[in-house]
Write a protein that holds these residues in place. Structure first.
Motif, PDB file in Angstrom:
ATOM      1  N   CYS A  26       0.804  -1.230   0.000  1.00  0.00           N
ATOM      2  CA  CYS A  26       0.000   0.000   0.000  1.00  0.00           C
ATOM      3  C   CYS A  26       0.833   1.273   0.000  1.00  0.00           C
ATOM      4  O   CYS A  26       0.294   2.365   0.023  1.00  0.00           O
ATOM      5  CB  CYS A  26      -1.004   0.033   1.164  1.00  0.00           C
ATOM      6  SG  CYS A  26      -2.399   1.157   0.898  1.00  0.00           S
TER       7      CYS A  26
ATOM      8  N   GLU B 197       4.203  -8.784  -2.495  1.00  0.00           N
ATOM      9  CA  GLU B 197       2.744  -8.759  -2.605  1.00  0.00           C
ATOM     10  C   GLU B 197       2.148 -10.140  -2.410  1.00  0.00           C
ATOM     11  O   GLU B 197       1.008 -10.277  -1.990  1.00  0.00           O
ATOM     12  CB  GLU B 197       2.349  -8.199  -3.979  1.00  0.00           C
ATOM     13  CG  GLU B 197       0.851  -8.025  -4.190  1.00  0.00           C
ATOM     14  CD  GLU B 197       0.236  -6.952  -3.316  1.00  0.00           C
ATOM     15  OE1 GLU B 197      -0.997  -7.001  -3.116  1.00  0.00           O
ATOM     16  OE2 GLU B 197       0.971  -6.072  -2.851  1.00  0.00           O
TER      17      GLU B 197
ATOM     18  N   ILE C  86       2.675 -11.944   2.085  1.00  0.00           N
ATOM     19  CA  ILE C  86       2.240 -10.904   3.013  1.00  0.00           C
ATOM     20  C   ILE C  86       2.202 -11.425   4.441  1.00  0.00           C
ATOM     21  O   ILE C  86       1.688 -12.520   4.705  1.00  0.00           O
ATOM     22  CB  ILE C  86       0.857 -10.376   2.596  1.00  0.00           C
ATOM     23  CG1 ILE C  86       0.980  -9.592   1.287  1.00  0.00           C
ATOM     24  CG2 ILE C  86       0.252  -9.488   3.666  1.00  0.00           C
ATOM     25  CD1 ILE C  86      -0.349  -9.133   0.721  1.00  0.00           C
TER      26      ILE C  86
ATOM     27  N   ILE D 267       0.063  -6.483   8.239  1.00  0.00           N
ATOM     28  CA  ILE D 267      -1.063  -5.791   7.612  1.00  0.00           C
ATOM     29  C   ILE D 267      -2.066  -5.350   8.673  1.00  0.00           C
ATOM     30  O   ILE D 267      -2.623  -4.248   8.605  1.00  0.00           O
ATOM     31  CB  ILE D 267      -1.762  -6.693   6.578  1.00  0.00           C
ATOM     32  CG1 ILE D 267      -0.815  -7.020   5.433  1.00  0.00           C
ATOM     33  CG2 ILE D 267      -3.017  -6.021   6.022  1.00  0.00           C
ATOM     34  CD1 ILE D 267      -0.440  -5.836   4.578  1.00  0.00           C
TER      35      ILE D 267
ATOM     36  N   GLU E  50      -8.537  -0.955  -0.790  1.00  0.00           N
ATOM     37  CA  GLU E  50      -7.393  -1.345   0.038  1.00  0.00           C
ATOM     38  C   GLU E  50      -7.809  -2.074   1.323  1.00  0.00           C
ATOM     39  O   GLU E  50      -7.771  -3.290   1.352  1.00  0.00           O
ATOM     40  CB  GLU E  50      -6.509  -0.125   0.313  1.00  0.00           C
ATOM     41  CG  GLU E  50      -5.809   0.415  -0.933  1.00  0.00           C
ATOM     42  CD  GLU E  50      -4.785  -0.554  -1.514  1.00  0.00           C
ATOM     43  OE1 GLU E  50      -4.409  -1.532  -0.842  1.00  0.00           O
ATOM     44  OE2 GLU E  50      -4.362  -0.331  -2.661  1.00  0.00           O
TER      45      GLU E  50
ATOM     46  N   ARG F 244     -10.606  -4.782   0.731  1.00  0.00           N
ATOM     47  CA  ARG F 244     -10.113  -5.867  -0.141  1.00  0.00           C
ATOM     48  C   ARG F 244      -9.203  -6.804   0.643  1.00  0.00           C
ATOM     49  O   ARG F 244      -9.270  -8.033   0.496  1.00  0.00           O
ATOM     50  CB  ARG F 244      -9.372  -5.273  -1.339  1.00  0.00           C
ATOM     51  CG  ARG F 244      -8.809  -6.324  -2.293  1.00  0.00           C
ATOM     52  CD  ARG F 244      -8.318  -5.681  -3.576  1.00  0.00           C
ATOM     53  NE  ARG F 244      -7.229  -4.733  -3.329  1.00  0.00           N
ATOM     54  CZ  ARG F 244      -5.945  -5.086  -3.286  1.00  0.00           C
ATOM     55  NH1 ARG F 244      -5.592  -6.358  -3.454  1.00  0.00           N
ATOM     56  NH2 ARG F 244      -5.006  -4.181  -3.093  1.00  0.00           N
ATOM     57  N   ARG F 245      -8.350  -6.235   1.499  1.00  0.00           N
ATOM     58  CA  ARG F 245      -7.471  -7.075   2.328  1.00  0.00           C
ATOM     59  C   ARG F 245      -8.284  -7.905   3.311  1.00  0.00           C
ATOM     60  O   ARG F 245      -7.996  -9.084   3.530  1.00  0.00           O
ATOM     61  CB  ARG F 245      -6.474  -6.204   3.089  1.00  0.00           C
ATOM     62  CG  ARG F 245      -5.740  -5.172   2.249  1.00  0.00           C
ATOM     63  CD  ARG F 245      -4.623  -5.753   1.440  1.00  0.00           C
ATOM     64  NE  ARG F 245      -3.966  -4.723   0.651  1.00  0.00           N
ATOM     65  CZ  ARG F 245      -2.936  -4.926  -0.151  1.00  0.00           C
ATOM     66  NH1 ARG F 245      -2.444  -6.131  -0.272  1.00  0.00           N
ATOM     67  NH2 ARG F 245      -2.405  -3.935  -0.846  1.00  0.00           N
TER      68      ARG F 245
ATOM     69  N   ASN G  93      -9.793 -10.801   1.395  1.00  0.00           N
ATOM     70  CA  ASN G  93      -8.918 -11.746   0.704  1.00  0.00           C
ATOM     71  C   ASN G  93      -7.890 -12.432   1.592  1.00  0.00           C
ATOM     72  O   ASN G  93      -7.318 -13.452   1.189  1.00  0.00           O
ATOM     73  CB  ASN G  93      -8.185 -11.038  -0.443  1.00  0.00           C
ATOM     74  CG  ASN G  93      -9.128 -10.569  -1.531  1.00  0.00           C
ATOM     75  OD1 ASN G  93     -10.250 -11.048  -1.632  1.00  0.00           O
ATOM     76  ND2 ASN G  93      -8.683  -9.627  -2.345  1.00  0.00           N
ATOM     77  N   LEU G  94      -7.621 -11.867   2.776  1.00  0.00           N
ATOM     78  CA  LEU G  94      -6.589 -12.435   3.646  1.00  0.00           C
ATOM     79  C   LEU G  94      -7.230 -13.182   4.819  1.00  0.00           C
ATOM     80  O   LEU G  94      -8.363 -12.909   5.203  1.00  0.00           O
ATOM     81  CB  LEU G  94      -5.670 -11.329   4.164  1.00  0.00           C
ATOM     82  CG  LEU G  94      -4.897 -10.556   3.093  1.00  0.00           C
ATOM     83  CD1 LEU G  94      -4.061  -9.456   3.733  1.00  0.00           C
ATOM     84  CD2 LEU G  94      -4.009 -11.485   2.274  1.00  0.00           C
TER      85      LEU G  94
END
Length: 247
Positions: free
Chosen positions: A142, A176, A179, A184, A219, A222-223, A226-227
């Protein structure tokens, strides 16, 4: 790296400089860079101890002298007419920013929220005007999203170049794709604090509300989607994001 450099040197548009910054790479990158620097006077090579991609890009910006700046990742390539195609809209109007690529150019600028580094060409004058707006050091990922978000919030003088083709290579060894979820988790509140300070300084939040919400969607959310955050981490981050939106 060779493929990347060769794709730049093969450009049909010849009037450019190529800044190579070695961020403490332990392989033979330095040898390759020296080899190409000896061959082409347009190349300037610099080496530094490993400090992260944001520091390397910021250093490259400071060493450059061109009217426009574009960052190419070392494992990617650009098509032969890439710079020429970007230069075409510049000849018509001196844009502060040019959005690059078919996908990004389909979007309204204020609905983008953030762009990857390779999605935007930047006029030097806007970087001179806002010397505090640079790649966010100490943040990854980011660091590029925060940088491009700020630039898009500071100007409406934006052009588009959908036909310039950038070849992005999916590298499973890149940061990327490796991670640290705990990092994060601690970084997302930092992203929002950075934006909070930015909008307080420039006092332009009213005209950028949609832009900010698009960043949140692209950002943090989405994280979160998806994580593999824990339930507790998700709960805490949702509270942080919602508090920021409400504020």
């Amino acid at each position: 790296l060779r493929e990347c450099i060769e794709s730049i040197l093969r450009q049909s548009f010849k009037d450019f400089e190529l800044i190579l910054v070695n961020d403490g790479s332990p392989d033979n990158s330095e040898q390759i860079c020296f080899e190409y620097q000896d061959k082409d006077k347009r190349i300037k090579y610099f080496s530094q101890k490993n400090q992260g991609v944001a520091v390397a890009r910021n250093f490259g910006i400071e060493q450059s002298s061109g009217e426009y700046i574009f960052c190419v990742d070392s494992d990617d390539t650009i098509e032969k007419n890439f710079i020429k195609k970007i230069n075409f809209p510049l000849a018509k109007k001196k844009y502060d920013l040019i959005i690059v690529g078919k996908h990004f150019c389909k979007l309204n600028e204020k609905r983008i929220g953030a762009l990857p580094t390779w999605g935007i060409a930047i006029k030097r004058e806007i970087l001179n005007k806002y010397p505090d707006v640079r790649f966010q050091e100490g943040i990854q990922p980011c660091e590029d999203g925060l940088f491009t978000h700020k630039l898009l919030a500071l100007t409406d003088n934006i052009g588009k170049c959908p036909n310039a083709k950038y070849n992005y290579r999916q590298n499973l060894q890149s940061s990327e794709h490796n991670i640290d979820i705990d990092k994060i988790y601690t970084d997302i509140p930092k992203w929002l604090n950075i934006l909070d300070e930015f909008y307080k300084k420039y006092n332009n939040i009213e005209k950028n509300k949609v832009h900010i919400l698009s960043f949140i969607e692209n950002e943090p959310y989405r994280r979160l989607n998806n994580l593999n955050f824990s339930d507790e981490q998700c709960k805490n981050l949702y509270h942080v994001v919602h508090d920021f939106i409400y504020k």
